[in-house]
Scaffold this motif. Structure first.
Motif, PDB file in Angstrom:
ATOM      1  N   SER A 112       0.810  -1.274  -0.122  1.00 26.61           N
ATOM      2  CA  SER A 112      -0.134   0.016  -0.101  1.00 26.61           C
ATOM      3  C   SER A 112       0.737   1.151  -0.021  1.00 26.61           C
ATOM      4  O   SER A 112       2.036   1.164   0.106  1.00 26.61           O
ATOM      5  CB  SER A 112      -1.000   0.145   1.364  1.00 26.61           C
ATOM      6  N   ILE A 113       0.273   2.509  -0.224  1.00 27.52           N
ATOM      7  CA  ILE A 113       0.825   3.678  -0.227  1.00 27.52           C
ATOM      8  C   ILE A 113       1.451   3.788   1.292  1.00 27.52           C
ATOM      9  O   ILE A 113       2.741   4.279   1.367  1.00 27.52           O
ATOM     10  CB  ILE A 113       0.045   4.823  -0.796  1.00 27.52           C
TER      11      ILE A 113
ATOM     12  N   VAL B 252       8.593   2.807   4.333  1.00 28.60           N
ATOM     13  CA  VAL B 252       9.793   2.479   3.722  1.00 28.60           C
ATOM     14  C   VAL B 252      10.593   3.786   3.668  1.00 28.60           C
ATOM     15  O   VAL B 252      12.002   3.774   4.042  1.00 28.60           O
ATOM     16  CB  VAL B 252       9.698   1.725   2.454  1.00 28.60           C
ATOM     17  N   MET B 253       9.935   4.807   2.946  1.00 31.52           N
ATOM     18  CA  MET B 253      10.866   5.929   2.793  1.00 31.52           C
ATOM     19  C   MET B 253      11.083   6.801   3.898  1.00 31.52           C
ATOM     20  O   MET B 253      12.377   7.078   4.082  1.00 31.52           O
ATOM     21  CB  MET B 253      10.039   7.024   1.879  1.00 31.52           C
ATOM     22  N   LYS B 254      10.288   6.672   4.961  1.00 34.55           N
ATOM     23  CA  LYS B 254      10.799   7.341   6.200  1.00 34.55           C
ATOM     24  C   LYS B 254      11.773   6.708   6.839  1.00 34.55           C
ATOM     25  O   LYS B 254      12.498   7.217   7.676  1.00 34.55           O
ATOM     26  CB  LYS B 254       9.705   7.343   7.184  1.00 34.55           C
TER      27      LYS B 254
ATOM     28  N   ASP C  32       3.192   4.390 -10.306  1.00 33.64           N
ATOM     29  CA  ASP C  32       1.891   4.835 -10.920  1.00 33.64           C
ATOM     30  C   ASP C  32       0.709   5.496  -9.974  1.00 33.64           C
ATOM     31  O   ASP C  32       0.035   6.108 -10.697  1.00 33.64           O
ATOM     32  CB  ASP C  32       1.103   3.056 -11.392  1.00 33.64           C
ATOM     33  N   CYS C  33       1.085   5.414  -8.941  1.00 29.98           N
ATOM     34  CA  CYS C  33       0.145   6.363  -8.146  1.00 29.98           C
ATOM     35  C   CYS C  33       1.135   7.470  -7.523  1.00 29.98           C
ATOM     36  O   CYS C  33       0.748   7.555  -6.266  1.00 29.98           O
ATOM     37  CB  CYS C  33      -0.608   5.209  -7.039  1.00 29.98           C
ATOM     38  N   GLY C  34       1.898   7.934  -8.051  1.00 31.94           N
ATOM     39  CA  GLY C  34       2.842   9.008  -7.403  1.00 31.94           C
ATOM     40  C   GLY C  34       2.462  10.218  -6.951  1.00 31.94           C
ATOM     41  O   GLY C  34       2.521  10.609  -5.906  1.00 31.94           O
ATOM     42  N   SER C  35       1.219  10.579  -7.681  1.00 30.96           N
ATOM     43  CA  SER C  35       0.582  11.801  -7.136  1.00 30.96           C
ATOM     44  C   SER C  35      -0.037  11.631  -5.797  1.00 30.96           C
ATOM     45  O   SER C  35      -0.024  12.409  -4.694  1.00 30.96           O
ATOM     46  CB  SER C  35      -0.264  12.745  -8.026  1.00 30.96           C
ATOM     47  N   GLU C  36      -0.794  10.413  -5.755  1.00 29.24           N
ATOM     48  CA  GLU C  36      -1.350  10.051  -4.617  1.00 29.24           C
ATOM     49  C   GLU C  36      -0.358   9.700  -3.398  1.00 29.24           C
ATOM     50  O   GLU C  36      -0.776  10.350  -2.306  1.00 29.24           O
ATOM     51  CB  GLU C  36      -2.370   8.566  -4.743  1.00 29.24           C
ATOM     52  N   PHE C  37       0.675   9.115  -3.579  1.00 30.63           N
ATOM     53  CA  PHE C  37       1.642   8.639  -2.715  1.00 30.63           C
ATOM     54  C   PHE C  37       2.163  10.294  -2.258  1.00 30.63           C
ATOM     55  O   PHE C  37       2.453  10.503  -0.917  1.00 30.63           O
ATOM     56  CB  PHE C  37       2.675   8.033  -3.326  1.00 30.63           C
ATOM     57  N   VAL C  38       2.745  11.083  -2.936  1.00 33.81           N
ATOM     58  CA  VAL C  38       3.242  12.451  -2.501  1.00 33.81           C
ATOM     59  C   VAL C  38       2.282  13.223  -1.610  1.00 33.81           C
ATOM     60  O   VAL C  38       2.279  13.584  -0.553  1.00 33.81           O
ATOM     61  CB  VAL C  38       3.625  13.403  -3.696  1.00 33.81           C
TER      62      VAL C  38
ATOM     63  N   ASP D  21       2.695  14.163   2.026  1.00 35.35           N
ATOM     64  CA  ASP D  21       2.726  15.551   2.623  1.00 35.35           C
ATOM     65  C   ASP D  21       1.654  15.652   3.670  1.00 35.35           C
ATOM     66  O   ASP D  21       1.610  16.710   4.486  1.00 35.35           O
ATOM     67  CB  ASP D  21       2.350  16.421   1.349  1.00 35.35           C
ATOM     68  N   ASN D  22       0.544  14.695   3.781  1.00 34.61           N
ATOM     69  CA  ASN D  22      -0.385  15.085   4.711  1.00 34.61           C
ATOM     70  C   ASN D  22      -0.207  14.114   6.042  1.00 34.61           C
ATOM     71  O   ASN D  22      -1.197  14.123   6.732  1.00 34.61           O
ATOM     72  CB  ASN D  22      -1.863  14.746   4.012  1.00 34.61           C
ATOM     73  N   MET D  23       0.654  13.516   6.231  1.00 32.83           N
ATOM     74  CA  MET D  23       1.112  12.713   7.137  1.00 32.83           C
ATOM     75  C   MET D  23       1.880  13.639   8.044  1.00 32.83           C
ATOM     76  O   MET D  23       2.609  14.347   8.078  1.00 32.83           O
ATOM     77  CB  MET D  23       2.054  11.359   6.888  1.00 32.83           C
TER      78      MET D  23
END
Length: 181
Positions: free
Chosen positions: A139-140, A146-148, A169-175, A179-181
């Motif tokens: 999932s995102i 993982v990124m954190k 593929d869902c890059g904009s949703e990921f970002v 940003d909202n976390m």
């Protein structure tokens, strides 16, 4: 016991500059001076070597020699990396094609040699693919975790966001979620 006049050093002074400053003050006034350099008290009657030994545990020459060795090692590693870029380019293109959607391949193929020749020497290529694979398999939210955990600086964090935005593929949703976390 000598009485020293306490002075402050300018920001960015080296140990050598600090000792020379103290000695110059003493020469000009005939008085003794001291100052705190990174928690160590230096005085106008110290030699540069004594100050270096007190602050870093080695003489000025030993310090310069070590710094030169580090510089030469850095140059050697840079040259070795540059020689490996063609081989690494092939490797990372192949790895990207395993993870990324086919419509992302051309952009990935253009990006790989640029990233290999840049500041992080391609470190972000594998990290980007790890995140995207995690997003695809889980999932995102899992990808964000993982990124954190990758230990990014501000600069590499921004680079990773850009790469995920571009290649996932869902890059904009990921970002947006990041940003909202």
């Amino acid at each position: 016991m000598k009485k020293y006049i306490d002075v402050d050093f300018n920001y960015g002074m080296t140990i050598e500059e600090a000792v020379k400053y103290l000695r110059q003050l003493s020469y000009e006034t005939g008085k003794d001076y001291c100052g705190t350099f990174n928690g160590n008290i230096l005085s106008s009657d110290m030699t540069v070597d004594e100050a270096y030994i007190k602050c870093i545990g080695k003489t000025f020459k030993e310090f310069k020699d070590e710094r030169e060795k580090m510089r030469q090692d850095f140059i050697r590693r840079e040259e070795e990396h540059k020689k490996k870029i063609p081989e690494l380019t092939k490797y990372w293109i192949k790895e990207g094609h395993k993870v990324l959607s086919q419509d992302k391949w051309d952009e990935w193929d253009r990006c790989v040699p640029i990233r290999l020749g840049d500041l992080y020497k391609g470190m972000e290529l594998g990290q980007c693919l790890d995140i995207i694979k995690t997003v695809k398999d889980n999932s995102i939210v899992a990808g964000i975790k993982v990124m954190k955990n990758q230990g990014h600086s501000g600069m590499s964090w921004g680079l990773m966001k850009s790469m995920i935005y571009t290649f996932c593929d869902c890059g904009s949703e990921f970002v947006e979620a990041l940003d909202n976390m």
